[in-house]
Scaffold this motif. Structure first.
Motif, PDB file in Angstrom:
ATOM      1  N   ARG A 120      25.849  -3.771 -25.800  1.00  0.00           N
ATOM      2  CA  ARG A 120      25.320  -3.094 -24.611  1.00  0.00           C
ATOM      3  C   ARG A 120      24.351  -1.963 -24.925  1.00  0.00           C
ATOM      4  NH1 ARG A 120      30.156  -2.929 -20.142  1.00  0.00           N
ATOM      5  NH2 ARG A 120      30.419  -5.181 -19.984  1.00  0.00           N
ATOM      6  N   PHE A 121      23.938  -1.839 -26.194  1.00  0.00           N
ATOM      7  CA  PHE A 121      22.832  -0.930 -26.492  1.00  0.00           C
ATOM      8  C   PHE A 121      21.533  -1.523 -25.939  1.00  0.00           C
ATOM      9  CE2 PHE A 121      24.673   1.504 -30.416  1.00  0.00           C
ATOM     10  CZ  PHE A 121      25.576   2.114 -29.568  1.00  0.00           C
ATOM     11  N   TYR A 122      21.578  -2.817 -25.648  1.00  0.00           N
ATOM     12  CA  TYR A 122      20.400  -3.512 -25.112  1.00  0.00           C
ATOM     13  C   TYR A 122      20.609  -3.847 -23.631  1.00  0.00           C
ATOM     14  CZ  TYR A 122      18.708  -4.325 -29.866  1.00  0.00           C
ATOM     15  OH  TYR A 122      18.230  -4.156 -31.146  1.00  0.00           O
ATOM     16  N   PRO A 123      19.638  -3.506 -22.768  1.00  0.00           N
ATOM     17  CA  PRO A 123      19.773  -3.911 -21.358  1.00  0.00           C
ATOM     18  C   PRO A 123      19.802  -5.430 -21.219  1.00  0.00           C
ATOM     19  CG  PRO A 123      17.592  -2.930 -21.791  1.00  0.00           C
ATOM     20  CD  PRO A 123      18.415  -2.723 -23.017  1.00  0.00           C
ATOM     21  N   GLU A 124      19.254  -6.128 -22.211  1.00  0.00           N
ATOM     22  CA  GLU A 124      19.218  -7.597 -22.180  1.00  0.00           C
ATOM     23  C   GLU A 124      20.611  -8.203 -22.181  1.00  0.00           C
ATOM     24  OE1 GLU A 124      17.383  -5.656 -24.068  1.00  0.00           O
ATOM     25  OE2 GLU A 124      15.338  -6.417 -24.280  1.00  0.00           O
ATOM     26  N   GLU A 125      21.609  -7.454 -22.679  1.00  0.00           N
ATOM     27  CA  GLU A 125      22.975  -7.984 -22.693  1.00  0.00           C
ATOM     28  C   GLU A 125      23.452  -8.229 -21.258  1.00  0.00           C
ATOM     29  OE1 GLU A 125      25.277  -9.381 -24.079  1.00  0.00           O
ATOM     30  OE2 GLU A 125      27.253  -8.460 -23.957  1.00  0.00           O
ATOM     31  N   GLU A 126      23.415  -7.169 -20.434  1.00  0.00           N
ATOM     32  CA  GLU A 126      23.965  -7.317 -19.086  1.00  0.00           C
ATOM     33  C   GLU A 126      23.056  -8.129 -18.172  1.00  0.00           C
ATOM     34  OE1 GLU A 126      26.385  -4.255 -17.278  1.00  0.00           O
ATOM     35  OE2 GLU A 126      26.055  -3.009 -19.038  1.00  0.00           O
ATOM     36  N   SER A 127      21.753  -8.160 -18.476  1.00  0.00           N
ATOM     37  CA  SER A 127      20.869  -8.962 -17.619  1.00  0.00           C
ATOM     38  C   SER A 127      20.938 -10.439 -18.013  1.00  0.00           C
ATOM     39  CB  SER A 127      19.434  -8.441 -17.694  1.00  0.00           C
ATOM     40  OG  SER A 127      18.901  -8.676 -18.980  1.00  0.00           O
ATOM     41  N   GLY A 128      21.615 -10.727 -19.104  1.00  0.00           N
ATOM     42  CA  GLY A 128      21.768 -12.125 -19.529  1.00  0.00           C
ATOM     43  C   GLY A 128      20.463 -12.722 -20.031  1.00  0.00           C
ATOM     44  N   ASN A 129      19.693 -11.898 -20.722  1.00  0.00           N
ATOM     45  CA  ASN A 129      18.375 -12.325 -21.202  1.00  0.00           C
ATOM     46  C   ASN A 129      18.480 -13.472 -22.221  1.00  0.00           C
ATOM     47  OD1 ASN A 129      16.156 -12.013 -23.417  1.00  0.00           O
ATOM     48  ND2 ASN A 129      15.309 -11.056 -21.585  1.00  0.00           N
ATOM     49  N   ALA A 130      17.707 -14.519 -21.982  1.00  0.00           N
ATOM     50  CA  ALA A 130      17.809 -15.728 -22.808  1.00  0.00           C
ATOM     51  C   ALA A 130      17.297 -15.503 -24.234  1.00  0.00           C
ATOM     52  CB  ALA A 130      17.044 -16.865 -22.142  1.00  0.00           C
ATOM     53  N   GLU A 131      16.196 -14.766 -24.353  1.00  0.00           N
ATOM     54  CA  GLU A 131      15.627 -14.541 -25.690  1.00  0.00           C
ATOM     55  C   GLU A 131      16.595 -13.756 -26.576  1.00  0.00           C
ATOM     56  OE1 GLU A 131      11.565 -12.597 -26.517  1.00  0.00           O
ATOM     57  OE2 GLU A 131      11.381 -13.828 -24.692  1.00  0.00           O
ATOM     58  N   PHE A 132      17.200 -12.746 -25.970  1.00  0.00           N
ATOM     59  CA  PHE A 132      18.185 -11.916 -26.674  1.00  0.00           C
ATOM     60  C   PHE A 132      19.394 -12.769 -27.068  1.00  0.00           C
ATOM     61  CE2 PHE A 132      21.922  -8.996 -26.148  1.00  0.00           C
ATOM     62  CZ  PHE A 132      21.663  -8.142 -27.212  1.00  0.00           C
ATOM     63  N   ALA A 133      19.852 -13.605 -26.139  1.00  0.00           N
ATOM     64  CA  ALA A 133      21.001 -14.473 -26.406  1.00  0.00           C
ATOM     65  C   ALA A 133      20.688 -15.437 -27.555  1.00  0.00           C
ATOM     66  CB  ALA A 133      21.384 -15.249 -25.148  1.00  0.00           C
ATOM     67  N   GLN A 134      19.456 -15.896 -27.581  1.00  0.00           N
ATOM     68  CA  GLN A 134      19.055 -16.840 -28.633  1.00  0.00           C
ATOM     69  C   GLN A 134      19.085 -16.156 -30.004  1.00  0.00           C
ATOM     70  OE1 GLN A 134      15.278 -18.666 -27.835  1.00  0.00           O
ATOM     71  NE2 GLN A 134      15.713 -20.408 -29.190  1.00  0.00           N
ATOM     72  N   LYS A 135      18.679 -14.883 -30.024  1.00  0.00           N
ATOM     73  CA  LYS A 135      18.726 -14.131 -31.293  1.00  0.00           C
ATOM     74  C   LYS A 135      20.166 -13.979 -31.768  1.00  0.00           C
ATOM     75  CE  LYS A 135      14.619 -11.353 -30.577  1.00  0.00           C
ATOM     76  NZ  LYS A 135      14.178 -10.055 -30.111  1.00  0.00           N
ATOM     77  N   LEU A 136      21.061 -13.704 -30.837  1.00  0.00           N
ATOM     78  CA  LEU A 136      22.480 -13.596 -31.208  1.00  0.00           C
ATOM     79  C   LEU A 136      22.971 -14.947 -31.737  1.00  0.00           C
ATOM     80  CD1 LEU A 136      23.887 -11.620 -28.108  1.00  0.00           C
ATOM     81  CD2 LEU A 136      23.697 -10.738 -30.446  1.00  0.00           C
ATOM     82  N   ALA A 137      22.627 -16.002 -31.002  1.00  0.00           N
ATOM     83  CA  ALA A 137      23.093 -17.347 -31.353  1.00  0.00           C
ATOM     84  C   ALA A 137      22.646 -17.741 -32.756  1.00  0.00           C
ATOM     85  CB  ALA A 137      22.580 -18.364 -30.326  1.00  0.00           C
ATOM     86  N   ALA A 138      21.436 -17.290 -33.130  1.00  0.00           N
ATOM     87  CA  ALA A 138      20.880 -17.682 -34.432  1.00  0.00           C
ATOM     88  C   ALA A 138      21.704 -17.137 -35.601  1.00  0.00           C
ATOM     89  CB  ALA A 138      19.445 -17.189 -34.537  1.00  0.00           C
ATOM     90  N   LEU A 139      22.568 -16.169 -35.346  1.00  0.00           N
ATOM     91  CA  LEU A 139      23.359 -15.563 -36.430  1.00  0.00           C
ATOM     92  C   LEU A 139      24.511 -16.465 -36.888  1.00  0.00           C
ATOM     93  CD1 LEU A 139      23.622 -11.920 -35.006  1.00  0.00           C
ATOM     94  CD2 LEU A 139      22.089 -12.725 -36.812  1.00  0.00           C
ATOM     95  N   GLY A 140      24.980 -17.347 -35.999  1.00  0.00           N
ATOM     96  CA  GLY A 140      26.167 -18.143 -36.331  1.00  0.00           C
ATOM     97  C   GLY A 140      25.927 -19.638 -36.284  1.00  0.00           C
ATOM     98  N   ASP A 141      26.854 -20.395 -36.908  1.00  0.00           N
ATOM     99  CA  ASP A 141      26.774 -21.866 -36.851  1.00  0.00           C
ATOM    100  C   ASP A 141      27.526 -22.387 -35.635  1.00  0.00           C
ATOM    101  OD1 ASP A 141      25.591 -21.902 -39.461  1.00  0.00           O
ATOM    102  OD2 ASP A 141      27.605 -21.552 -40.279  1.00  0.00           O
TER     103      ASP A 141
END
Ligand code: AMP
Length: 400
Positions: A120-141
């Motif tokens: 939640r340091f990023y507003p993109e978390e609560e807005s459900g931003n797709a680009e931000f989510a994709q960056k998170l997703a890229a960290l794991g298998d």
């Protein structure tokens, strides 16, 4: 969990939103302890875990210069405790996306854990931003969602991130599985008789829940301030009790529907009343439909304690949400305590009991009865919405 985690980096959404004191010590580590079995299972299977969570509402409490208060809201406060609980190497990335997170995630070895900084340091978390989510997703298998408490929010790390994993690469964690299984169990084919105990401040917050309970309950017990709006609906006098006059109609309609459905609705016959909303208020017992002016109903009375307790003790399935009175003040805690005890007693005789939603959980914990009920839900708002029959985005993202 159906995934084979061997040599996999599992991106796990946990709920580490734990309370901290002024020196940033954890004052209640329940949420961490409850996430441990899921993480442990991943590590024991030969995988590694990349943990993401929020902590507080950093963007709602910015520093005077508009920056994020990192010192207060950093998840680094949890690292030491997590190491102790997991008995594993726990690394920390001071950003949940970006170079350092990518580097540390890539270097993670089987059996190790990486805790990411507050999402939640990023507003993109609560807005459900797709680009931000994709960056998170890229960290794991693979993606594991074990944060039931935030499953009703379509945030990036709780919901949108799941879009980047196919059905074979995402699943619920053990805690989330248990929450869903227990809530489903009480609603589908519950052992009878079923008693739902609903309390708390407002009819408006709970009316959908109450109506939903009509589908499967035999008894619905209504306590807390809510009961006085029902008393108004029955043309009672409620003095200065906390009521919602604009919900009187809804209360009347609910009573009608309950009657038609053959569901028994129990209201408190008497109340412990105070002359002000304070711990040191003068106290008297009144009939709940005859509360004098200048007095307010602040707890269920002795006669209600008896009749509610009897119904609870005779039940085979019990769902409890919301306190019976202002349990934070000792003079008005007896009703809530008595329900907690009755639920524990019924459970010891074989009933299945579930306590869900914020304050009733606090009450059960305060009375040290948490182990004496079948299941205490960790998800306040999420559990309410699940019981109300809503489709939670965090659940849909895994199952759809
Ligand atoms: P809820 O979050 O809706 O479950 O409401 C919980 C809050 O309702 C608690 O803080 C209680 O103190 C409050 N509450 C319960 N009964 C009463 C009452 N009779 N009058 C005023 N507040 C109440």
């Amino acid at each position: 969990m159906t995934i084979n985690f061997k040599d996999k980096k599992a991106l796990v959404r946990v709920d580490f939103n734990v309370p901290l004191d002024k020196a940033f010590n954890i004052t209640d580590d329940t949420r961490i302890r409850e996430a441990v079995p899921t993480i442990r299972q991943i590590l024991d299977a030969g995988g590694s875990a990349i943990l993401m969570s929020h902590l507080g509402r950093p963007l709602a409490k910015l520093n005077a210069d508009g920056s994020v208060d990192r010192q207060k809201f950093t998840l680094e406060h949890l690292v030491k405790h997590l190491r102790k609980k997991l008995k594993a190497r726990v690394h920390f990335a001071d950003d949940c996306v970006g170079k350092s997170a990518v580097k540390k995630a890539a270097a993670l070895k089987p059996g190790e854990v990486l805790l990411l900084e507050n999402t939640r340091f990023y507003p993109e978390e609560e807005s459900g931003n797709a680009e931000f989510a994709q960056k998170l997703a890229a960290l794991g298998d693979v993606y594991v969602n074990d944060a039931f408490g935030t499953a009703h929010r379509a945030h990036a790390s709780t919901t949108i991130v799941a879009n980047y994993f196919d059905a074979n690469h995402k699943c619920f964690g053990l805690l989330m599985d248990r929450e869903i299984a227990n809530a489903t169990r009480v609603m589908k084919n519950p052992a009878k008789p079923v008693t739902c105990v609903v309390g708390g401040a407002k009819v408006s917050d709970k009316i959908i829940l109450l109506e939903r309970f009509l589908d499967f309950a035999d008894n619905i017990i209504i306590g807390g301030a809510m009961a006085y709006t029902f008393m108004l609906a029955k043309k009672g006098a409620v003095g200065n009790s906390l009521v919602e006059p604009d919900r009187v109609k809804a209360a009347k309609e609910f009573m009608k529907k309950a009657k038609a459905a053959g569901v028994k609705v129990l209201l408190p016959k008497d109340s412990v009343c105070g002359d002000k909303f304070a711990a040191d208020a003068a106290v008297q017992i009144c009939l709940s439909h005859q509360i004098p002016d200048g007095w307010m109903g602040m707890d269920i009375g002795p006669s209600a304690i008896k009749s509610f307790g009897k119904v609870v003790r005779q039940s085979q399935t019990i769902i409890w949400n919301g306190p019976m009175g202002v349990f934070e003040m000792p003079s008005f805690a007896e009703g809530t305590k008595s329900i907690a005890k009755a639920v524990a007693r019924a459970t010891s005789k074989g009933a299945f009991s579930m306590v869900g939603g914020g304050d009733s959980v606090a009450a059960v914990n305060q009375m040290k009865l948490a182990k004496k009920v079948s299941f205490v839900s960790t998800g306040g708002g999420a559990m309410l919405e699940f019981l109300e029959g809503k489709e939670l985005p965090g659940i849909k993202a895994i199952t759809a």
